[in-house]
Design an enzyme around this catalytic site. Structure first.
Site, PDB file in Angstrom:
ATOM      1  N   GLN A 653     -13.522  59.460 -40.361  1.00 35.49           N
ATOM      2  CA  GLN A 653     -14.851  59.467 -39.748  1.00 35.49           C
ATOM      3  C   GLN A 653     -14.958  58.379 -38.678  1.00 35.49           C
ATOM      4  OE1 GLN A 653     -17.392  61.393 -39.162  1.00 35.49           O
ATOM      5  NE2 GLN A 653     -18.600  61.296 -41.018  1.00 35.49           N
ATOM      6  N   LYS A 716     -23.613  51.682 -47.054  1.00 35.29           N
ATOM      7  CA  LYS A 716     -24.111  51.725 -45.677  1.00 35.29           C
ATOM      8  C   LYS A 716     -23.435  52.915 -45.021  1.00 35.29           C
ATOM      9  CE  LYS A 716     -24.854  46.813 -44.594  1.00 35.29           C
ATOM     10  NZ  LYS A 716     -24.358  45.701 -43.731  1.00 35.29           N
ATOM     11  N   GLU A 720     -21.826  57.422 -37.943  1.00 33.47           N
ATOM     12  CA  GLU A 720     -22.045  57.334 -36.499  1.00 33.47           C
ATOM     13  C   GLU A 720     -21.568  56.047 -35.860  1.00 33.47           C
ATOM     14  OE1 GLU A 720     -25.988  59.644 -35.755  1.00 33.47           O
ATOM     15  OE2 GLU A 720     -25.918  59.013 -37.830  1.00 33.47           O
TER      16      GLU A 720
END
Ligand code: MOS
Length: 753
Positions: A653, A716, A720
């Site tokens: 990611q 958290k 993005e």
């Protein structure tokens, strides 16, 4: 690769849905089988502004197999315009004769086959009354206004104008970022089927309950009469978050032809029938003393949107709190043009707004003859400068220090244009990454079956984020099972509600709900155990009993197998449904999600702490001395996180975000014809993105962080932050390599000649 041994990191786990995805067994929305479907093809406007006077449809109707042609003239009243939804907005389409933008849906042809629908669609002849459109910044006829107070805040701390005027060192510059489109591999599809007055919608979605609730309002029916199914999503990045116009019209079409209707829109239609990243402009003023301490920060942004929409991302909410500064002033304006309405695209606010700040910091460091990392250290803070609240945790400098060591930042020559290897000019750049730690309300159902396996059911979203696997890991850990013992069902409004998969909140939101449901199971097993005389826990404290290794474990080594404990609770499976409403959200938050509204606690709107994820980006560029082509041989991102559920997926990611950031810096831009207000590169041949040859070494460091207040599981979001700051790091590296400061993205050869 992470080895998964760090205590707060979960086991590096291969995606449990990976095999289904690569073998074609995974059912994406348009793969779902419906009986005897008819096919829809969209007709879109070829003008950007005006009205439709009428349609000539004879030729289209004559195409064999055509069943129906929907226009505003025959269906205009059958659906309300979609209300703005988190993640984007859409102008009205066939509700009236009005044209708001090029490529707007103006008719839907329904036929026996895709080919017949497409042929007929090309034979629909609209007659327009055309007005001259305004394409973007600088076009005559655009209307600029200060953003209305709403979801986002601006900040005024101290006296930024005066402090800037009085500052010893100043940066006063303008920057710009272009229009960008998501272009997910899976196109924008919708399949609708009515049965006994109930509607089933198969559509790739980041928020199935949101789609349901909003579609219900449009069609003026109860949300309970609609089921939305989206088991897999082939890329979304924000583009499948909000409801768009097509869905209601396909539902109306299916009702009219009394058959299921399937729409698979085309690649170019995806540029105008859904949302995209708005073009932005920025004015940054930084004031500092000779030691580099910031004394003034002003950030004014401008965002393009459609004529009727107020959509904006207002990234000043993030830039205002990155560096310690006693005088802060931010402002956001929106500029209305004849465009479709923009929406979320990976790091919607931070992508475009951190870019100018991080470039300006580099410019300030250069003016001060200071290392850019040192400038950030001098202005680092554990207190949110915009509100005075403490950060829940902020390991920004640890990210810079660990990243710099690994990247060998100390080899950087601070003199621009001074490092040359053969024909290549070499430059290093860095930037801060930050993203709010958000978490939404969510519910989930977990079932433990007598064979010792678990099932997780939740209307969450697999958009490539690894949701299936994250939930299997969470349930396995909480119930003391193996990941392989857990089956996960997602993406269906028949399942317990979950919120929007966006804002990097989804893993946090859904893991907490599943963990709670698992704890409910543990509690039931424990209560039954303490009440049973034949149990080693008889008469004990149920809270002291934990689940691990397929067993109940208690004080003093007391242990009982899961199978035995489960048998005590009855014959069948043990099922628990739980809700998690995070701190900071009202008690009706879960009901809001069920109704299709967003209920998310935002990291920058909490009243106890400011909760953000931080990271540091490093880039090496090489610029060819004669051709000026730019290469990125190395990129490194160091990201702080208190907890990583699946280090393997997290690694991908972060990496994906960083690669996208390289694209944002050097490749991506949607071009618009300034006269016709029409996108001209609306295909993936001409819309440039990085390919493997553009991306060499991309390294990810996950920096463990301690944070006990962000949320109980310490998650958290990471979806993005990987893209944030990459564009600035590349631009700063290009400056270091060449001495050329390019402030409008993307940076292309022609900018460096
Ligand atoms: Mo994400 S761009 O917030 O859907």
């Amino acid at each position: 690769m992470p080895d998964g041994t760090t205590p707060h990191f979960g086991p590096a786990t291969i995606r449990i849905d990976g095999r289904a995805k690569v073998t074609g067994a995974a059912r994406y929305a348009s793969d779902e089988t419906v009986e005897n479907p008819a096919w829809a093809f969209l007709v879109t406007s070829s003008i950007a502004r005006g009205r439709i006077l009428g349609f000539r449809l004879d030729e289209a109707r004559a195409v064999q197999g055509v069943l129906d042609i929907l226009t505003h003239e025959n269906v205009g009243g059958e659906a309300e315009k979609p209300k703005p939804m988190a993640g984007g907005d859409t102008t009205e389409t066939m509700e009236s004769d009005r044209i708001w933008h090029d490529g707007q849906i103006i008719a839907v042809v329904v036929a026996e086959s895709f080919e017949a629908a497409r042929e007929a669609a090309h034979k629909v002849r609209p007659d327009y009354e055309e007005e001259a459109p305004s394409a973007s910044f600088g076009s005559a006829g655009v209307v600029e206004e200060v953003r209305k107070a709403g979801e986002h805040k601006d900040y005024r701390v101290g006296h930024a104008e005066r402090a800037f005027r009085d500052a010893e060192f100043r940066v006063d510059q303008r920057y710009g970022t272009p229009t960008q489109h998501h272009n997910p591999i899976e196109l924008f599809t919708t399949t609708c089927e009515w049965r006994d007055g109930k509607l089933t919608v198969y559509e790739p979605s980041q928020f199935v309950y949101g789609l349901r609730g909003n579609l219900a309002k449009q069609l003026r029916i109860a949300p309970e009469s609609i089921r939305v199914v989206s088991r897999y999503v082939g890329g979304a990045f924000g583009s499948k978050g909000g409801i768009t116009a097509r869905t209601a019209w396909i539902a109306v079409a299916a009702r009219r032809v009394r058959r299921p209707v399937k729409l698979v829109s085309t690649r170019d239609q995806g540029f105008t029938i859904v949302t995209y990243r708005a073009e932005t402009r920025h004015h940054i003023q930084l004031g500092a003393d000779r030691n580099g301490k910031l004394t003034a920060f002003r950030h004014e942004g401008w965002e393009v949107t459609s004529r009727p929409s107020q959509y904006n991302v207002s990234g000043t909410e993030t830039t205002a709190r990155i560096y310690a500064c006693p005088n802060i002033l931010t402002k956001v304006n929106i500029v209305h043009a004849d465009r479709n309405t923009p929406g979320f695209m990976r790091a919607p606010p931070e992508g475009p707004y951190m870019y100018p700040l991080e470039c300006a910091m580099d410019e300030l460091a250069f003016a001060l003859r200071m290392d850019p990392i040192e400038l950030r250290r001098i202005n680092d803070t554990q207190t949110d400068p915009a509100t005075g609240l403490p950060f829940s945790s902020r390991s920004l400098m640890e990210c810079f220090d660990k990243g710099a060591a690994r990247f060998n930042w100390s080899a950087r020559n601070p003199v621009p244009g001074a490092t040359r290897q053969g024909d290549w000019l070499v430059g290093y750049g860095c930037a801060t990454a930050a993203y709010a730690a958000n978490i939404g309300a969510s519910s989930a159902r977990v079932t433990l079956t007598p064979d010792g396996r678990a099932r997780v059911q939740i209307a969450a979203h697999e958009i490539g984020n690894g949701a299936y696997t994250v939930l299997a890991i969470t349930a396995a850990e909480q119930l003391g099972l193996d990941v392989a013992d857990v089956a996960v069902e997602l993406g269906d409004t028949n399942l317990p509600a979950a919120g929007l998969a966006a804002g990097s909140n989804h893993t946090a939101a859904i893991s907490h709900a599943v963990a709670k449901a698992c704890d409910g199971i543990r509690e039931r097993l424990a209560r039954a155990a303490i009440l049973a005389n034949d149990s080693p826990f008889a008469g004990g404290d149920p809270a002291a009993i934990t689940l691990s290794g397929r067993a109940l474990n208690g004080p003093g080594g007391a242990q009982e197998s899961l199978a035995r404990a489960l048998a005590r609770t009855g014959e069948g499976p043990l099922e628990v449904t739980a809700e998690n409403i995070p701190k900071g959200l009202p008690p009706d938050a879960m009901e809001k999600v069920r109704q299709g509204q967003m209920a998310m606690s935002r990291g920058h709107s909490r009243d106890d702490v400011t909760a953000y994820a931080f990271g540091a980006q490093f880039v090496e560029v090489r610029v060819h001395a004669r051709t000026r082509e730019v290469r990125v041989p190395r990129a490194l991102g160091a990201f702080a996180s208190p907890r990583i559920v699946n280090p393997m997926a997290a690694h991908s990611q972060y990496m994906g975000g960083m690669i996208w950031g390289i694209g944002a810096a050097l490749h991506e831009k949607t071009e618009i014809d300034p006269v016709a207000a029409r996108y001209t590169n609306d295909n993936i041949a001409e819309y440039l993105i990085p390919v493997n040859a553009d991306v060499r070494s991309v390294e990810v460091l996950m920096v463990p962080e301690k944070d006990e207040t962000v949320n109980p599981l310490g998650i958290k979001g990471i979806g993005e932050i990987g893209i944030v700051g990459m564009n600035a790091a590349v631009a700063n590296a290009v400056f270091n390599a060449t001495g050329r400061r390019v402030r409008d993205l993307p940076i292309r050869i022609e900018d460096l000649l």
